[in-house]
Design an enzyme around this catalytic site. Structure first.
Site, PDB file in Angstrom:
ATOM      1  N   SER A 114       0.821  -1.210   0.000  1.00 30.41           N
ATOM      2  CA  SER A 114       0.000   0.000   0.000  1.00 30.41           C
ATOM      3  C   SER A 114       0.857   1.263   0.000  1.00 30.41           C
ATOM      4  CB  SER A 114      -0.922   0.009   1.215  1.00 30.41           C
ATOM      5  OG  SER A 114      -0.183  -0.027   2.419  1.00 30.41           O
ATOM      6  N   GLN A 116       1.663   4.487   1.698  1.00 28.15           N
ATOM      7  CA  GLN A 116       1.491   4.680   3.134  1.00 28.15           C
ATOM      8  C   GLN A 116       2.375   5.793   3.682  1.00 28.15           C
ATOM      9  OE1 GLN A 116       3.945   1.129   5.129  1.00 28.15           O
ATOM     10  NE2 GLN A 116       2.656   0.431   3.425  1.00 28.15           N
ATOM     11  N   HIS A 118       4.002   6.960   7.660  1.00 28.39           N
ATOM     12  CA  HIS A 118       4.184   6.613   9.067  1.00 28.39           C
ATOM     13  C   HIS A 118       4.226   7.898   9.895  1.00 28.39           C
ATOM     14  CE1 HIS A 118       4.911   2.662   7.602  1.00 28.39           C
ATOM     15  NE2 HIS A 118       6.074   2.962   7.059  1.00 28.39           N
ATOM     16  N   LYS A 151       7.976   5.253  12.991  1.00 25.43           N
ATOM     17  CA  LYS A 151       8.453   4.130  12.192  1.00 25.43           C
ATOM     18  C   LYS A 151       9.308   4.602  11.024  1.00 25.43           C
ATOM     19  CE  LYS A 151       6.751  -0.065   9.920  1.00 25.43           C
ATOM     20  NZ  LYS A 151       5.596  -0.691   9.244  1.00 25.43           N
ATOM     21  N   GLU A 153      12.313   4.257   8.433  1.00 26.79           N
ATOM     22  CA  GLU A 153      12.775   3.013   7.818  1.00 26.79           C
ATOM     23  C   GLU A 153      13.984   3.251   6.919  1.00 26.79           C
ATOM     24  OE1 GLU A 153       8.303   1.073   7.205  1.00 26.79           O
ATOM     25  OE2 GLU A 153       9.382   1.917   5.492  1.00 26.79           O
ATOM     26  N   HIS A 276       5.045   6.788   0.668  1.00 30.97           N
ATOM     27  CA  HIS A 276       5.918   5.882  -0.058  1.00 30.97           C
ATOM     28  C   HIS A 276       5.200   4.555  -0.285  1.00 30.97           C
ATOM     29  CE1 HIS A 276       6.613   4.904   4.214  1.00 30.97           C
ATOM     30  NE2 HIS A 276       6.793   3.658   3.783  1.00 30.97           N
ATOM     31  N   ARG A 295      -2.647   4.473   5.559  1.00 27.30           N
ATOM     32  CA  ARG A 295      -2.653   4.083   4.147  1.00 27.30           C
ATOM     33  C   ARG A 295      -3.292   5.144   3.254  1.00 27.30           C
ATOM     34  NH1 ARG A 295      -3.123  -0.385   7.303  1.00 27.30           N
ATOM     35  NH2 ARG A 295      -1.580  -2.017   6.873  1.00 27.30           N
ATOM     36  N   LYS A 301      -7.547  -2.192   2.575  1.00 33.94           N
ATOM     37  CA  LYS A 301      -7.670  -1.892   3.992  1.00 33.94           C
ATOM     38  C   LYS A 301      -8.173  -0.465   4.223  1.00 33.94           C
ATOM     39  CE  LYS A 301      -4.122  -5.187   5.461  1.00 33.94           C
ATOM     40  NZ  LYS A 301      -2.848  -5.395   6.188  1.00 33.94           N
TER      41      LYS A 301
END
Length: 410
Positions: A114, A116, A118, A151, A153, A276, A295, A301
């Site tokens: 997806s 998304q 964070h 989160k 990454e 991203h 999302r 979802k």
């Protein structure tokens, strides 16, 4: 031991009671977008059921905690660390985070994940607290915040790795949508032309995501019709994504976000509050120990547009800023990140390389078996694709490997 402080005595007791190398048994997440073959092809890990093997989790996250064997008995890594958190993580990290602060993964995407965003740390804390007070179950489909952590990454490509990361220049976005000339979107495009600012981009982005009913259907129909008569790679990508996520509003995302293909060995950092998506490929991923995802498309979802927009930076992200260049330090390629939850490095090859340990580490050999030795006489052989946990009290170890070893630590 009479000359030791209490803390030093506890560390000494932990060190003498436990080894310094803990081979890990990791959870494989069988998400639908995963590849049934990539993990096996790279690391020889069997997949007898043929299920999609999407992610291998290495860490202590409760949704997929790694296990280690102590005295012949399998135990969760989180339980082992809790026996003496200061010794296993170091007092500094234990005080700062209260747990292993990162989650290390192998990620194998056959289909797109997806689009998304964070949240940052404060947003996650506030959002988690609010949903707890509202009594929304943590497993509920409409739950935004699974934990109170951010989160950030880092992703390191093992194969060609296709992704989207950050907003394109607003002038590019305007050009793409103007060329498509989709009647249902014309007002949004005109408003962005008149207001080429982060605020204008926020209104445009939320307007696209908020399309409903016939307006959404007609806009997507025009997009796909234009894509089918075009030979542009960008529109061809949209056709590929449509096969995976038909009638999904996220099909407009490639027109707004940077598209990048990481070559094997390249890495990039994904900031909080930055949209991203991972499209296809196999990579390593290290992140703060969180499962918070807001999302924006390419998903069946729940999408909370208002919450998503409130947690998004609407700044352009220059394409030439996406790749993360490593710094060579002591035979290692270290990838600098702006967060203190984790660090990541690659050891290209090692021959009696002595590594100093300050905090808990996870090592993952990528190309060939790894042999570790310690001054206490302990030796550990780690097969390619397997991982090993090394506590802070190890202090140092010696590494031997003909191929690359990925090192997660902080």
């Amino acid at each position: 031991m009479s000359d030791l402080t209490i803390s030093e005595a506890q560390t000494f007791q932990t060190q003498t009671a436990h080894p310094v190398f803990f081979c890990m048994h990791n959870v494989i997440q069988n998400y639908p977008w995963g590849s049934p073959t990539a993990v096996n092809q790279l690391f020889g890990i069997q997949n007898p059921t043929g299920e999609p093997q999407a992610e291998i989790w290495m860490g202590t996250h409760p949704n997929g905690c790694s296990k280690v064997v102590i005295n012949g008995k399998e135990t969760e890594l989180s339980s082992l660390i809790s026996e003496d958190i200061n010794a296993f993580l170091s007092k500094k990290i234990a005080t700062r985070f209260g747990a292993l602060p990162y989650l290390f993964k192998v990620l194998a995407a056959e289909k797109a994940l997806s689009v998304q965003v964070h949240p940052n740390k404060l947003q996650a804390e506030l959002g988690f607290d609010l949903e707890e007070k509202q009594g929304i179950p943590r497993t509920a489909a409409n739950r935004n915040y699974k934990d109170p952590n951010h989160k950030p990454e880092l992703v390191y490509a093992l194969t060609q790795y296709h992704a989207m990361n950050g907003f394109r220049p607003i002038t590019e976005i305007i050009s793409f949508f103007s060329d498509l000339a989709i009647p249902e979107l014309q007002e949004l495009v005109d408003n962005l032309i008149d207001n080429r600012t982060p605020g204008g981009l926020a209104a445009f982005f939320s307007g696209i995501l908020s399309l409903r009913g016939e307006q959404k259907e007609m806009a997507l129909a025009t997009l796909l019709a234009m894509a089918k008569i075009s030979d542009q790679p960008l529109l061809n990508l949209i056709l590929e994504l449509e096969k995976q996520y038909p009638a999904d509003i996220g099909l407009f995302a490639p027109l707004m976000l940077n598209i990048i293909t990481l070559q094997p060995g390249q890495a990039m950092f994904l900031d909080a509050e930055t949209p991203h998506a991972y499209l296809k490929g196999t990579a390593l991923e290290i992140m703060a120990n969180s499962d918070n995802v807001l999302r924006a498309g390419l998903t069946p979802k729940y999408i909370d547009v208002d919450e998503l927009v409130s947690c998004t930076h609407f700044d352009e992200k220059p394409y030439d800023s996406l790749l993360l260049a490593p710094i060579k330090i002591n035979e290692m390629l270290e990838y600098p990140t702006p967060v203190d939850d984790f660090k990541f490095s690659i050891v290209p090859h090692s021959n009696q390389l002595i590594v100093s340990v300050r905090t808990a580490e996870i090592l993952l050999p990528l190309d060939s078996d790894l042999v570790l030795t310690h001054t206490n006489g302990e030796t550990c052989k780690v097969a390619k694709g397997q991982s090993v946990f090394i506590p802070a009290y190890a202090k140092k170890y010696t590494m031997n490997c003909k191929g690359r070893v990925a090192r997660a630590y902080n």
